[in-house]
Write a protein that holds these residues in place. Structure first.
Motif, PDB file in Angstrom:
ATOM      1  N   UNK A  73       0.827  -1.208   0.000  1.00 15.22           N
ATOM      2  CA  UNK A  73       0.000   0.000   0.000  1.00 15.22           C
ATOM      3  C   UNK A  73       0.862   1.259   0.000  1.00 15.22           C
ATOM      4  N   UNK A  74       1.937   1.214   0.782  1.00 18.62           N
ATOM      5  CA  UNK A  74       2.825   2.366   0.900  1.00 18.62           C
ATOM      6  C   UNK A  74       4.141   2.054   0.183  1.00 18.62           C
ATOM      7  N   UNK A  75       4.144   2.360  -1.086  1.00 20.48           N
ATOM      8  CA  UNK A  75       5.289   2.012  -1.919  1.00 20.48           C
ATOM      9  C   UNK A  75       6.469   2.957  -1.651  1.00 20.48           C
ATOM     10  N   UNK A  76       7.566   2.720  -2.348  1.00 20.93           N
ATOM     11  CA  UNK A  76       8.765   3.530  -2.179  1.00 20.93           C
ATOM     12  C   UNK A  76       8.456   5.016  -2.338  1.00 20.93           C
ATOM     13  N   UNK A  77       8.873   5.795  -1.352  1.00 23.00           N
ATOM     14  CA  UNK A  77       8.645   7.233  -1.402  1.00 23.00           C
ATOM     15  C   UNK A  77       7.310   7.681  -0.842  1.00 23.00           C
ATOM     16  N   UNK A  78       6.472   6.740  -0.410  1.00 21.66           N
ATOM     17  CA  UNK A  78       5.172   7.068   0.184  1.00 21.66           C
ATOM     18  C   UNK A  78       5.205   6.621   1.642  1.00 21.66           C
ATOM     19  N   UNK A  79       5.354   7.585   2.551  1.00 18.12           N
ATOM     20  CA  UNK A  79       5.516   7.246   3.962  1.00 18.12           C
ATOM     21  C   UNK A  79       4.193   6.884   4.618  1.00 18.12           C
ATOM     22  N   UNK A  80       4.250   5.859   5.452  1.00 19.79           N
ATOM     23  CA  UNK A  80       3.092   5.414   6.226  1.00 19.79           C
ATOM     24  C   UNK A  80       3.061   6.102   7.590  1.00 19.79           C
TER      25      UNK A  80
END
Length: 373
Positions: free
Chosen positions: A250-257
């Motif tokens: 869901x939280x791919x590279x560059x998308x912070x959870x």
């Protein structure tokens, strides 16, 4: 909850601090509509007719100093619906390809850009080149370099650049700032900002690196960043940060959870903040001084903002955040009014520099110095 808009709940209501007498007329919509105003009205076109654009449009129906007069959208059906609902003439309707033509439209003073973060940079610069004042939703862009380019473009064009920092006009927030400035909390020692919710639809733009510029930090974490500055009255000089990611699909590279981050301030005060897309019930600011404290919870939602200090509950009448914001923007644009907390592009670039530093601290695992000037 599918987005920040859901998390932050329904129409914003908050309170008026007693020292904000000029805003007293915004206690409710009835009073607001009865106010007489014969000054210049800010005529606004909204770009991006999604959930927040709709919220702003609804709130503007109660404005006395600002009026919705135009729309910019890539969805013809939305344009038609807004035309019907808000009485917008055909000549004030544009799409993303032709909105540069607003330069020839004397009936529009400003464009409020409420599109995904990654689009703000180019769209605001185009608005500026068309000779219109620009209002950008926050974060103003995806990094400080782009943000500065937006500021420079607006200065070159001789137009103003404002950012949708609605909390800078929120009365309980302003009361806490007044108390801090008056020394009622004593020496500020600590700030805590918690901002988060569980995000839904994995295909939405907020989880798209190119469109969002990141993840939770770019959407909800910016509230804690900006709040740490106006609550303490200082600018952070260093940051440390740690990222936690439990769902790599869901939280791919560059998308912070989830990111936890800590600030240090010149006075020695420190801050501990949390930004997340994986936890609910997080919308709280806490400010601690050696003589007292302030707590806002909810602290940044659409309302009602609730708060207390060591002196008791904060109790003021109700306003709608976006209504007050847009009326205040009219005063800033036409009368050079100075808000208690800045809402201009330079203010937004500071937040973007801090976000850049947070991401650098996450990547390096080291304390990162912050230079905002």
């Amino acid at each position: 909850m599918n987005s920040r808009r859901d998390f932050l709940q329904k129409i914003g209501v908050s309170a008026l601090a007693l020292h904000l007498a000029p805003l007293a007329g915004w206690a409710n919509n009835t009073t607001n509509n009865e106010k007489t105003y014969d000054g210049k009205v800010l005529r606004v076109a909204i770009m991006g007719l999604g959930s927040y654009g709709t919220r702003v449009a609804e709130a503007m129906q109660s404005c006395t100093k600002a009026k919705l007069v135009g729309v910019i959208s890539g969805t013809p059906s939305k344009v038609k619906a807004w035309q019907s609902k808000y009485g917008i003439p055909e000549k004030n309707c544009y799409n993303y390809e032709n909105f540069d033509n607003i330069k020839n439209n004397p009936d529009i003073d400003a464009v409020y850009v409420i599109t995904p973060n990654g689009l703000h940079h180019d769209q605001v610069i185009r608005v500026a080149k068309a000779g219109k004042h620009a209002i950008s939703e926050k974060p103003m862009s995806v990094n400080a370099q782009q943000g500065q380019e937006m500021v420079d473009a607006c200065k070159k064009a001789g137009v103003k650049l404002l950012v949708g920092y609605r909390m800078h006009f929120e009365p309980k927030t302003l009361e806490v700032i007044r108390m801090r400035q008056a020394g009622e909390f004593g020496k500020i020692m600590f700030f805590q900002g918690q901002c988060g919710f569980t995000i839904g639809d994995p295909t939405q733009w907020r989880l798209n690196k190119q469109l969002a510029g990141g993840g939770a930090m770019m959407d909800i974490g910016i509230y804690a960043i900006n709040g740490s500055r106006y609550m303490t009255g200082e600018e952070p000089i260093w940051v440390t940060a740690q990222e936690t990611k439990t769902d790599h699909e869901k939280f791919k590279e560059g998308v912070d959870e989830t990111i936890q981050f800590q600030f240090g301030f010149p006075s020695g005060a420190v801050a501990s903040c949390l930004s997340t897309y994986n936890m609910n019930n997080l919308d709280r600011f806490f400010l601690d001084g050696d003589k007292g404290f302030a707590e806002l919870q909810p602290s940044t939602g659409y309302g009602p903002i609730q708060g207390r200090t060591h002196k008791g509950e904060l109790t003021q009448p109700i306003t709608t955040h976006q209504t007050v914001q847009m009326d205040e923007f009219a005063g800033i644009i036409f009368d050079n009014k100075k808000p208690v907390v800045p809402v201009d592009g330079e203010e937004a670039v500071k937040d973007l520099k801090i976000i850049d530093a947070i991401y650098q601290a996450v990547k390096t695992g080291k304390k990162v110095d912050i230079k905002l000037s």
